[in-house]
Design a protein around this motif. Structure first.
Motif, mmCIF file in Angstrom:
data_model
loop_
_atom_site.group_PDB
_atom_site.id
_atom_site.type_symbol
_atom_site.label_atom_id
_atom_site.label_comp_id
_atom_site.label_asym_id
_atom_site.label_seq_id
_atom_site.Cartn_x
_atom_site.Cartn_y
_atom_site.Cartn_z
ATOM 1 N N UNK A 100 0.568 -0.995 0.487
ATOM 2 C CA UNK A 100 -0.039 0.086 -0.061
ATOM 3 C C UNK A 100 0.821 1.034 -0.535
ATOM 4 N N UNK A 101 0.548 2.335 -0.721
ATOM 5 C CA UNK A 101 1.105 3.243 -0.821
ATOM 6 C C UNK A 101 0.173 4.314 -1.307
ATOM 7 N N UNK A 102 0.114 5.748 -0.769
ATOM 8 C CA UNK A 102 0.056 7.043 -1.060
ATOM 9 C C UNK A 102 0.686 8.699 -0.798
ATOM 10 N N UNK A 103 0.310 9.354 -1.145
ATOM 11 C CA UNK A 103 0.975 10.649 -0.990
ATOM 12 C C UNK A 103 0.729 11.117 0.274
ATOM 13 N N UNK A 104 -0.513 10.672 0.858
ATOM 14 C CA UNK A 104 -1.067 11.347 2.312
ATOM 15 C C UNK A 104 -0.723 10.786 3.635
ATOM 16 N N UNK A 105 0.020 10.756 4.258
ATOM 17 C CA UNK A 105 0.755 9.855 5.584
ATOM 18 C C UNK A 105 -0.214 9.917 7.072
ATOM 19 N N UNK A 106 -1.638 10.382 6.179
ATOM 20 C CA UNK A 106 -2.518 10.518 7.318
ATOM 21 C C UNK A 106 -3.299 9.600 6.753
ATOM 22 N N UNK A 107 -3.678 9.179 5.546
ATOM 23 C CA UNK A 107 -4.689 8.003 4.826
ATOM 24 C C UNK A 107 -3.510 6.793 5.633
ATOM 25 N N UNK A 108 -1.997 6.761 5.099
ATOM 26 C CA UNK A 108 -0.848 5.466 5.433
ATOM 27 C C UNK A 108 -1.096 5.456 7.158
ATOM 28 N N UNK A 109 -1.377 6.269 8.120
ATOM 29 C CA UNK A 109 -1.576 6.267 9.341
ATOM 30 C C UNK A 109 -3.343 6.043 9.608
ATOM 31 N N UNK A 110 -3.898 5.823 8.966
ATOM 32 C CA UNK A 110 -5.080 5.678 9.488
ATOM 33 C C UNK A 110 -5.131 4.276 8.680
ATOM 34 N N UNK A 111 -4.928 3.686 7.485
ATOM 35 C CA UNK A 111 -4.730 2.498 7.447
ATOM 36 C C UNK A 111 -3.863 1.108 8.307
ATOM 37 N N UNK B 209 0.684 -9.921 5.477
ATOM 38 C CA UNK B 209 1.072 -10.050 3.747
ATOM 39 C C UNK B 209 0.368 -8.866 3.270
ATOM 40 N N UNK B 210 -0.089 -7.701 4.216
ATOM 41 C CA UNK B 210 -0.243 -6.470 3.725
ATOM 42 C C UNK B 210 0.795 -5.479 3.926
ATOM 43 N N UNK B 211 1.712 -4.576 3.511
ATOM 44 C CA UNK B 211 3.116 -3.984 4.025
ATOM 45 C C UNK B 211 2.577 -2.039 3.366
ATOM 46 N N UNK B 212 2.232 -1.296 4.716
ATOM 47 C CA UNK B 212 2.020 0.112 4.240
ATOM 48 C C UNK B 212 3.990 0.474 4.371
ATOM 49 N N UNK B 213 3.855 1.336 3.386
ATOM 50 C CA UNK B 213 5.351 1.743 2.295
ATOM 51 C C UNK B 213 4.833 2.907 3.226
ATOM 52 N N UNK B 214 6.270 3.458 3.602
ATOM 53 C CA UNK B 214 6.487 4.823 4.493
ATOM 54 C C UNK B 214 7.721 5.440 3.807
ATOM 55 N N UNK B 215 7.873 5.394 2.186
ATOM 56 C CA UNK B 215 8.906 5.577 1.467
ATOM 57 C C UNK B 215 8.589 5.804 0.333
ATOM 58 N N UNK B 216 8.903 6.775 -0.226
ATOM 59 C CA UNK B 216 8.579 7.088 -1.397
ATOM 60 C C UNK B 216 7.996 6.485 -2.374
#
Length: 241
Positions: A68-79, A143-150
């Motif tokens: 999982x990737x996203x431009x919005x870090x708050x959406x990543x935090x929510x996920x 098996x789901x990875x939330x990526x905080x990288x670019x």
């Protein structure tokens, strides 16, 4: 839905200076359209835009892995918060996230606006993610990875068989406007892999762009996705080279 109607789906509070606010509590795209449109298989490794995470969790039930990737870090935090709720079997809070945010709005913009904008998606979340389905997803939640990288950093050295990129082409307040995720995702999409995009008609030259990237519309799967999706206009592309 035609191209002129696409802009009507943008929330009233989606101004460029609010790009880092939480917006999506649940997806308003049809989850069955995504699953059937991408013709998901147990061996698939999927790249997914995060949004509210519903798409990733719905796909995880079927596939091998989801990044999982996203431009919005708050959406990543929510996920990430939703992942913990599933892992801890707090299915009630997962299915009714707006209630959780009423007592903890740290991630949010304004709960009332979020509830209104996400009304359709929240109803779908409750219908789709029944406890029995969530138990299956819980077994695979590692098996789901939330990526905080670019995006490019996250994708380096990876190959995906499927990619779900929602409506990133031309999305007005996203740093993906110029197609950076599109190019990154396609460059790491296996030959014969599938790409799901919604409302790509907002991009004037999207078909020539896809062709240059070695992608062609899969007419059969596109028809399947559109038959299940009442609001958006999905296109399924297959990488042919």
């Amino acid at each position: 839905m035609n191209c002129e109607e696409v802009g009507q789906l943008t929330p009233s509070f989606a101004q460029s200076d609010l790009g880092q606010s939480l917006r999506y509590l649940a997806t308003n795209e049809n989850l069955l359209a995504i699953r059937h449109g991408l013709d998901l298989k147990p061996w698939d490794e999927v790249l997914s835009v995060a949004s509210a995470g519903d798409q990733a969790f719905a796909m995880l039930e079927v596939v091998k892995t989801v990044v999982v990737v996203d431009s919005n870090p708050r959406q990543l935090a929510y996920v990430e918060r939703q992942i913990e709720l599933i892992r801890n079997r707090d299915f009630l809070s997962f299915r009714k996230p707006h209630l959780l945010l009423q007592s903890d709005s740290k991630l949010g913009f304004e709960v009332s606006l979020l509830e209104s904008f996400n009304e359709v998606g929240l109803r779908q979340r409750e219908r789709f993610f029944v406890p029995a389905r969530l138990e299956v997803i819980r077994e695979k939640i590692g098996k789901v990875t939330v990526s905080e990288q670019t995006v490019l950093g996250a994708l380096e050295g990876r190959s995906f068989t499927k990619a779900y990129l929602t409506n990133i082409i031309g999305y007005q307040d996203s740093d993906f406007t110029q197609g950076s995720l599109l190019f990154a995702g396609v460059n790491h999409l296996a030959v014969d892999g599938l790409l799901y995009i919604s409302n790509a008609c907002v991009h004037q030259n999207f078909l020539p762009l896809m062709n240059r990237l070695g992608l062609e519309i899969d007419k059969e799967l596109t028809a399947v996705a559109r038959s299940l999706e009442p609001n958006w206009k999905p296109d399924i592309f297959r990488r042919i080279r």
